[in-house]
Scaffold this motif. Structure first.
Motif, PDB file in Angstrom:
ATOM      1  N   HIS A 158       0.781  -1.141   0.053  1.00  0.00           N
ATOM      2  CA  HIS A 158      -0.024   0.274  -0.047  1.00  0.00           C
ATOM      3  C   HIS A 158       0.823   1.192  -0.167  1.00  0.00           C
ATOM      4  CE1 HIS A 158      -3.505  -2.570   1.055  1.00  0.00           C
ATOM      5  NE2 HIS A 158      -4.104  -1.759   0.640  1.00  0.00           N
ATOM      6  N   LEU A 159       2.113   1.265   0.227  1.00  0.00           N
ATOM      7  CA  LEU A 159       3.205   2.318   0.686  1.00  0.00           C
ATOM      8  C   LEU A 159       3.853   2.625  -0.824  1.00  0.00           C
ATOM      9  CD1 LEU A 159       4.360   2.028   4.092  1.00  0.00           C
ATOM     10  CD2 LEU A 159       2.905   3.720   3.273  1.00  0.00           C
ATOM     11  N   GLY A 160       3.381   1.621  -1.673  1.00  0.00           N
ATOM     12  CA  GLY A 160       3.929   1.573  -3.167  1.00  0.00           C
ATOM     13  C   GLY A 160       5.403   0.816  -3.192  1.00  0.00           C
ATOM     14  N   ARG A 161       5.780   0.299  -2.174  1.00  0.00           N
ATOM     15  CA  ARG A 161       6.987  -0.579  -2.188  1.00  0.00           C
ATOM     16  C   ARG A 161       6.785  -2.116  -2.666  1.00  0.00           C
ATOM     17  NH1 ARG A 161       8.345   1.181   3.849  1.00  0.00           N
ATOM     18  NH2 ARG A 161       8.373   3.598   3.907  1.00  0.00           N
ATOM     19  N   LEU A 162       6.386  -1.850  -3.914  1.00  0.00           N
ATOM     20  CA  LEU A 162       6.026  -3.191  -4.618  1.00  0.00           C
ATOM     21  C   LEU A 162       7.095  -4.220  -4.648  1.00  0.00           C
ATOM     22  CD1 LEU A 162       3.726  -1.761  -7.300  1.00  0.00           C
ATOM     23  CD2 LEU A 162       3.267  -2.195  -5.267  1.00  0.00           C
ATOM     24  N   ALA A 163       8.363  -4.015  -5.107  1.00  0.00           N
ATOM     25  CA  ALA A 163       9.410  -4.855  -5.026  1.00  0.00           C
ATOM     26  C   ALA A 163       9.447  -5.610  -3.598  1.00  0.00           C
ATOM     27  CB  ALA A 163      10.656  -4.136  -5.648  1.00  0.00           C
ATOM     28  N   THR A 164       9.687  -4.629  -2.783  1.00  0.00           N
ATOM     29  CA  THR A 164       9.735  -5.151  -1.250  1.00  0.00           C
ATOM     30  C   THR A 164       8.884  -6.118  -0.879  1.00  0.00           C
ATOM     31  OG1 THR A 164      11.062  -3.252  -0.687  1.00  0.00           O
ATOM     32  CG2 THR A 164      10.369  -4.665   1.022  1.00  0.00           C
ATOM     33  N   ALA A 165       7.443  -5.739  -1.125  1.00  0.00           N
ATOM     34  CA  ALA A 165       6.184  -6.571  -0.917  1.00  0.00           C
ATOM     35  C   ALA A 165       6.383  -7.785  -1.541  1.00  0.00           C
ATOM     36  CB  ALA A 165       5.120  -5.675  -1.167  1.00  0.00           C
ATOM     37  N   ARG A 166       6.631  -7.705  -2.940  1.00  0.00           N
ATOM     38  CA  ARG A 166       6.807  -9.130  -3.611  1.00  0.00           C
ATOM     39  C   ARG A 166       7.802 -10.165  -3.026  1.00  0.00           C
ATOM     40  NH1 ARG A 166       7.842  -7.039  -8.274  1.00  0.00           N
ATOM     41  NH2 ARG A 166       5.655  -7.400  -9.130  1.00  0.00           N
ATOM     42  N   LEU A 167       8.911  -9.430  -2.639  1.00  0.00           N
ATOM     43  CA  LEU A 167      10.017 -10.210  -2.187  1.00  0.00           C
ATOM     44  C   LEU A 167       9.446 -10.759  -0.911  1.00  0.00           C
ATOM     45  CD1 LEU A 167      13.049 -11.135  -2.451  1.00  0.00           C
ATOM     46  CD2 LEU A 167      13.683  -9.038  -1.243  1.00  0.00           C
ATOM     47  N   ALA A 207      -0.036  -7.573  -7.877  1.00  0.00           N
ATOM     48  CA  ALA A 207      -0.445  -8.028  -9.222  1.00  0.00           C
ATOM     49  C   ALA A 207      -1.568  -6.915  -9.411  1.00  0.00           C
ATOM     50  CB  ALA A 207      -0.923  -9.262  -9.293  1.00  0.00           C
ATOM     51  N   LEU A 208      -2.323  -6.417  -8.715  1.00  0.00           N
ATOM     52  CA  LEU A 208      -3.398  -5.499  -8.931  1.00  0.00           C
ATOM     53  C   LEU A 208      -2.758  -4.119  -9.206  1.00  0.00           C
ATOM     54  CD1 LEU A 208      -6.277  -5.785  -6.357  1.00  0.00           C
ATOM     55  CD2 LEU A 208      -6.269  -6.288  -9.102  1.00  0.00           C
ATOM     56  N   ALA A 209      -1.825  -3.676  -8.556  1.00  0.00           N
ATOM     57  CA  ALA A 209      -1.121  -2.696  -8.551  1.00  0.00           C
ATOM     58  C   ALA A 209      -0.472  -2.516  -9.956  1.00  0.00           C
ATOM     59  CB  ALA A 209       0.023  -2.200  -7.475  1.00  0.00           C
ATOM     60  N   VAL A 210       0.268  -3.285 -10.486  1.00  0.00           N
ATOM     61  CA  VAL A 210       0.857  -3.554 -11.674  1.00  0.00           C
ATOM     62  C   VAL A 210      -0.042  -3.805 -13.026  1.00  0.00           C
ATOM     63  CG1 VAL A 210       3.098  -3.642 -10.564  1.00  0.00           C
ATOM     64  CG2 VAL A 210       1.868  -5.657 -11.298  1.00  0.00           C
TER      65      VAL A 210
END
Length: 259
Positions: free
Chosen positions: A118-127, A155-158
């Protein structure tokens, strides 16, 4: 339901009997805080978890601190206080590492992932989520479920609708098979509906939405109703029902303002 409320009240009335136990997590207040969180009573849940946190510190029950801090982090996240939620999550991670709580260290691989997404840290969240999945062999385990929710959010975010459909669909199926009807514990239903709408699966989206919204109405869960009406707006818009979509979005905002 009325029966579950009575059972919780009875457990809390017997809570003093657990005072002699060294483990704070055995106190019924923990379950009560979770119930309050699911029912949108964030102030009540915050008060319960803070009391448990103070008790754990007073007793030196370090094994309880991490779990209670994660509960507090979730309350602040749902309340919109994301920086405070992050502060609690960081503190929980530090406590787990310092006290060698390997199970809770594993939880850190996915629990804070929802906030990271939710904070936009997608790479960290995915990892975090991918590493979390590697640690569990059972997709029905809580760890596997939370990891899949994080991957679904990313996945939703991208706009990777197919991946969102896969991860969130697995979660919905698990909850349906388990007979879990608490919408406050399953906010990912709304995300799954969004993925279905994006993929053009309108009938399937409506079927899932009807279950989710019906349960929210039955239990009076405002946050779930807000999400359900947002999804109703998305579905109507996708079907070119502009007036219905606009009305649904307005209703969603009304519910959001009540939380």
């Amino acid at each position: 339901t009325g029966d579950s409320k009575l059972l919780m009240e009875r457990a809390l009335s017997l809570g003093s009997a657990t005072e002699i136990l060294p483990r704070v997590l055995r106190h019924p207040g923990l379950a009560y805080g979770v119930v309050l969180t699911s029912s949108d009573d964030f102030d009540g849940a915050r008060a319960v978890f803070r009391k448990l946190h103070e008790r754990a510190k007073e007793r030196g029950d370090e094994s309880a601190l991490t779990r209670v801090l994660l509960c507090l982090s979730n309350v602040e996240f749902l309340s919109g206080n994301w920086r405070q939620a992050e502060s609690y999550a960081v503190e929980a991670e530090q406590d787990a590492a310092q006290t060698g709580q390997y199970a809770e260290i594993g939880n850190m691989l996915y629990d804070p992932g929802i906030l990271e997404a939710h904070l936009g840290r997608l790479a960290t969240a995915r990892l975090r989520a991918e590493r979390g999945l590697e640690r569990t062999d059972d997709s029905a385990a809580v760890s596997g479920m939370v990891a899949r929710r994080v991957l679904g959010l990313v996945a939703l975010a991208v706009r990777d609708w197919a991946a969102a459909f896969q991860y969130l669909g697995e979660l919905v199926d698990r909850f349906e098979d388990a007979g879990i009807a608490e919408p406050g514990a399953a906010p990912f239903y709304a995300d799954y509906v969004e993925a279905l709408v994006a993929l053009g699966h309108f009938d399937a989206a409506e079927a899932v939405l009807e279950r989710y919204q019906g349960r929210a109405e039955n239990l009076g869960r405002l946050s779930a109703l807000a999400s359900a009406w947002r999804c109703r707006g998305l579905l109507n818009a996708a079907r070119s029902r502009r007036n219905d979509a606009s009305s649904a979005f307005v209703t969603a905002l009304v519910y959001h303002d009540q939380i």
